[in-house]
Design an enzyme around this catalytic site. Structure first.
Site, PDB file in Angstrom:
ATOM      1  N   LEU A 211       0.774  -1.230   0.098  1.00  0.00           N
ATOM      2  CA  LEU A 211      -0.073   0.160  -0.040  1.00  0.00           C
ATOM      3  C   LEU A 211       0.741   1.263  -0.085  1.00  0.00           C
ATOM      4  CD1 LEU A 211      -2.738  -1.309   2.539  1.00  0.00           C
ATOM      5  CD2 LEU A 211      -3.051  -1.117   0.126  1.00  0.00           C
ATOM      6  N   GLY A 212       2.153   1.317  -0.635  1.00  0.00           N
ATOM      7  CA  GLY A 212       2.967   2.318  -0.818  1.00  0.00           C
ATOM      8  C   GLY A 212       2.351   3.399  -1.754  1.00  0.00           C
TER       9      GLY A 212
ATOM     10  N   ASN B 211       6.767  -4.262 -10.501  1.00  0.00           N
ATOM     11  CA  ASN B 211       7.682  -3.964 -11.800  1.00  0.00           C
ATOM     12  C   ASN B 211       8.422  -5.165 -12.013  1.00  0.00           C
ATOM     13  OD1 ASN B 211       6.964  -1.243 -12.724  1.00  0.00           O
ATOM     14  ND2 ASN B 211       7.941  -0.425 -10.737  1.00  0.00           N
TER      15      ASN B 211
ATOM     16  N   SER C 276       0.995   1.449 -15.452  1.00  0.00           N
ATOM     17  CA  SER C 276       1.448   3.004 -15.757  1.00  0.00           C
ATOM     18  C   SER C 276       0.600   3.820 -15.070  1.00  0.00           C
ATOM     19  CB  SER C 276       1.740   3.157 -17.079  1.00  0.00           C
ATOM     20  OG  SER C 276       2.421   4.411 -17.437  1.00  0.00           O
TER      21      SER C 276
ATOM     22  N   GLY D 126       1.729   6.405 -12.510  1.00  0.00           N
ATOM     23  CA  GLY D 126       2.473   7.362 -11.689  1.00  0.00           C
ATOM     24  C   GLY D 126       1.519   8.143 -10.799  1.00  0.00           C
TER      25      GLY D 126
ATOM     26  N   LYS E 181       4.857  -3.569 -20.878  1.00  0.00           N
ATOM     27  CA  LYS E 181       5.015  -2.331 -19.839  1.00  0.00           C
ATOM     28  C   LYS E 181       6.477  -2.104 -19.887  1.00  0.00           C
ATOM     29  CE  LYS E 181       4.510   0.642 -16.465  1.00  0.00           C
ATOM     30  NZ  LYS E 181       5.934   0.767 -15.795  1.00  0.00           N
TER      31      LYS E 181
ATOM     32  N   HIS F 226       7.304  -0.245 -23.066  1.00  0.00           N
ATOM     33  CA  HIS F 226       6.505   1.093 -22.874  1.00  0.00           C
ATOM     34  C   HIS F 226       7.514   1.914 -22.294  1.00  0.00           C
ATOM     35  CE1 HIS F 226       4.952   4.024 -19.897  1.00  0.00           C
ATOM     36  NE2 HIS F 226       3.901   4.108 -20.715  1.00  0.00           N
ATOM     37  N   ASN F 227       8.313   1.515 -21.289  1.00  0.00           N
ATOM     38  CA  ASN F 227       9.238   2.264 -20.652  1.00  0.00           C
ATOM     39  C   ASN F 227      10.417   2.502 -21.231  1.00  0.00           C
ATOM     40  OD1 ASN F 227       7.389   1.871 -18.303  1.00  0.00           O
ATOM     41  ND2 ASN F 227       8.809   2.030 -16.782  1.00  0.00           N
TER      42      ASN F 227
ATOM     43  N   GLU G 274       9.549   5.257 -23.494  1.00  0.00           N
ATOM     44  CA  GLU G 274       9.346   6.590 -22.568  1.00  0.00           C
ATOM     45  C   GLU G 274      10.924   7.090 -22.315  1.00  0.00           C
ATOM     46  OE1 GLU G 274       7.715   5.683 -18.806  1.00  0.00           O
ATOM     47  OE2 GLU G 274       9.395   6.304 -17.667  1.00  0.00           O
ATOM     48  N   TYR G 275      11.822   6.225 -22.199  1.00  0.00           N
ATOM     49  CA  TYR G 275      13.456   6.612 -22.157  1.00  0.00           C
ATOM     50  C   TYR G 275      13.710   7.375 -23.418  1.00  0.00           C
ATOM     51  CZ  TYR G 275      14.729   4.035 -18.035  1.00  0.00           C
ATOM     52  OH  TYR G 275      14.967   3.425 -16.846  1.00  0.00           O
TER      53      TYR G 275
END
Lengths: 292, 292, 292, 292
Positions: free
Chosen positions: B8-9, B87, B113, B115, B165, B168-169, B172-173
């Site tokens: 639950l972060g 992740n 995804s 954030g 995913k 996707h990242n 994104e980079y």
């Protein structure tokens, strides 16, 4: 206001239409008489009423733009303004500005983005020049730009418009390459059974959603695995200029440059440098080479 | 439906909230008792009614995820489903699926995804697994995803969610690197007097408009030249895995890899390899070196 | 034979010495009277006997070379030859050749490699120009070059010498980068306890043995981990021109360009583009940034 | 001394010959009975006299090496030593060392460079392991290595030999790419009329002289423009491992990675990622695409 527009090709023709829809008068000239409103640059300039005249040049970069500006330098009068809306290299702009300034004529450079979508959605505009000259063109900029708060910017001095547009295109190269690399990798993964649906899903909620992603989905809807295309990509010149500008400023541009080089490589039937690699492997290791 | 949620972060906490807003029951467990609804995994599983139970694991990849799955393998019953929404590397998924399958428990991997924006805008979801298992989780996927037609996808078999995913990242980079390179070059150009306004203008009508561009404008509004930041960028692991997956498949990823390497270099106080370059230049040319 | 030599710096001074050792007469001019044999270009030209005179220009590229050639165009006579042995960009050569040809004076461009080792080992020479003009300089080329079968080449037309030398330097950049990358990686490996001895051992029997490797070992013998150096590398211009030439010819040069960009990055106190990366990560993920 | 040698292919066979020429006894085993001195590993071990026995494994990495080591673990005795001289990944070495150590058997890993030239010129050797075990193999190392001061190194602990050899190959990739890029650019230059002679001349006096350059000249002597070859290059695995090791250590390797990716791209009939680039250009700009 009144605008003289030189060059009525795919871009120029649609721009004339969008400016007219905004209520302005456009007198267009093109070497192709079927497209033109007047028969010559002289006639175009003559038809523009007095007061500061504004002539927008929308012809290919290099010689066509240069000769048009040379002629306008003779035809226009002090206080008039020439806009170069073509894909000129930013290094040409200062030269053009000086040539026209010698006659008292103002100059504004304008990078235009929008492609086939511009007529309906508006054109993104980046322009450079003195505030006084920009002000004379402002109603046309306002007509061309997209609705809303964004889409046009007075980026700086003469040359800033084309420079900003060039960088826009450099960024575009690397963004396209980013999606292309990701797509190829997904296509190779055994576990991923529907790459097109993955791309489609990314259109909301992801970090990488964008208009280019929407276009990628359109393209995949037309041809799911792009089987009908060759992996062959032209470059327009602006990617090259971006890398050259980076070299001038000692700025590392690894992703943009990689994207440019990928296009170069895509256009080679066979790679000379990889022949050398094959030859060297054969020399030192006796590795087999593929003969032609 | 009922969902057990482990972890639950920052992410997990917001996801619990979004799922509850959609009308589902969420029983959350976290090692931090202040965040948790229950005191143990045993209690969490016990509170889920019979019928197929679904437990979503949202803890760090590696050991934390592994030990959670190990415990759930003992606590759950045949027909239940575990979702790994963390992740994890896609190569872990098949292992986890097999471990759980040995007990008759289903497994779905899900890349998430979103954030800090996910709570309000929804989370983009990419999941992999058998249709039967996915179906048991579907109401939760529907609660988490953004409104509209996009934002979630059943990408393929077990592993496909994390693989998608990861890609996707990787994309994104390279997209971030594209904007970053363009921004640095514009900042260096003498003619461009307001780079922030150029970026702002690009938000409409350009080829490069995107959500990341909007965020760049936000960042520049907070600090026009980013003077307050160090040029120092972490990487999360998924960029590395993307390059490794590309190597496995012999897919060239020049732009994504350049983006990863730029981050590596940004974290070095001084570059060992450039010391060697300096030493070599000194050896053959007598070129001056900078001593520490 | 007799040679006029303009520019007696680190390179030019040693070249004068090597040519004299071969038994030729060298009359040297330099703006620094302490180094010079004569007080002016006029005096230098006057001291060369009749018959075709040869004047070798060894001054910095750009304005210094241009003004020297301008003066020589006035002082020399038809049939004489000017050699540009400096680091001029190949694009200057044709201009210089035409300027001199208008006076009946020949021109040869010559790229010179050798650095601080040239006096004893000889200088590698790559020259371009008409056979007739090259023949007039040949005894000097023969004096400067290393002993043995290799080390000098008539590479082609005017400009070919500087072009070949430029490509030589581009290759040099990527070779240095290759060793530097490998060295850094070895330094990071826990199992490898003596990187310097690994490099030393590679000097025989390996595929990668080379003179640059020998120099790397020299550098490591002086400072085993290069602790005394900063990771900061200049670039001489020729790497930049190599990339620009590649762009002109649409040739992908990924390794050479990566090597150039690594040098650019090494000279930045802080990377603007990585500030943007950090800012974007913070925007979408709430990731911590490092403040200055 | 006596050596057992397992694997008598192109490399192993020549190594047996070179070791014998140095006066040692070699008992060779190969699955191909025509090449072998004995019929089985059992027979090989049985023929080695008491005292510490040394068996050199020279078979392909992965399963063949693993199964050979498994068998030797059963056949050898405490105090004996196994050398893995194949192209194993360094990450396998510690595993093999532990497996053998459980039986009291020593392990040394050894990277071998030399290719088809090794028999006459000697093999460069990089080995890792305890000093005690290395000492038992030393006479064989001395027999295999080139004459002179260089060519073999005790690089560190178990794994260091293969790690150093792997980095050697990574450097090799980028050096080959450096020459290949330079060669392609020279071939494109109008002014340069004889690229082969330029390469030949570089063999003395230049910064870039090397054994690989000598091989490039050999290759060009066989086929001046490499017209008979396809631009198609395999990779052996060690380049991939180098990049993966760099990622593990967060070391940027832009030139080596670019060289690896260039090989990947050379093996694609058509580039999927460039299809996506072409598709996107068509979508936003109406640019023509090439259909298959």
């Amino acid at each position: 206001m009144e605008l003289g527009l030189v060059g009525l090709g795919k871009m120029g023709g649609n721009m004339r239409e969008r400016i007219r829809r905004a209520g302005h008068t456009v007198i267009g000239y093109d070497r192709n008489a079927d497209l033109a409103d007047v028969h010559s640059l002289e006639e175009l300039v003559g038809k523009l009423s007095g007061g500061p005249r504004v002539v927008w040049v929308m012809v290919p970069a290099g010689e066509p733009t240069q000769s048009t500006i040379d002629q306008l330098a003779e035809l226009l009068e002090p206080g008039d303004v020439v806009v170069d809306g073509g894909n000129s290299r930013w290094t040409d702009d200062e030269k053009h500005a000086e040539e026209l300034a010698a006659k008292g004529i103002g100059f504004v450079d304008c990078g235009v983005s929008g492609g086939v979508w511009g007529l309906e959605n508006g054109y993104a505009l980046m322009y450079g020049g003195d505030a006084e000259n920009v002000a004379k063109v402002q109603p046309v900029f306002d007509a061309l730009k997209p609705e809303g708060d964004f889409g046009s910017v007075h980026a700086g001095k003469v040359g800033a418009g084309h420079f900003a547009k060039m960088v826009h295109n450099g960024i575009e190269y690397a963004m396209m390459q980013a999606y292309a690399e990701g797509w190829e990798l997904l296509e190779k993964a055994d576990s991923v059974t529907d790459v097109r649906e993955v791309f489609r899903s990314w259109q909301e909620g992801t970090v990488i959603r964008s208009w280019l992603l929407d276009l990628a989905v359109n393209a995949l809807d037309e041809d799911e695995h792009l089987d009908g295309l060759r992996g062959y990509a032209q470059d327009s010149g602006e990617g090259r200029w971006t890398v050259e500008a980076a070299i001038d400023h000692a700025v590392p541009l690894p992703a943009i440059t990689a994207s440019l080089f990928a296009r170069f490589a895509s256009r080679q039937e066979d790679s000379p440098q990889m022949k050398m690699i094959a030859a060297l492997r054969n020399q030192f290791g006796g590795h087999a080479v593929e003969k032609k």
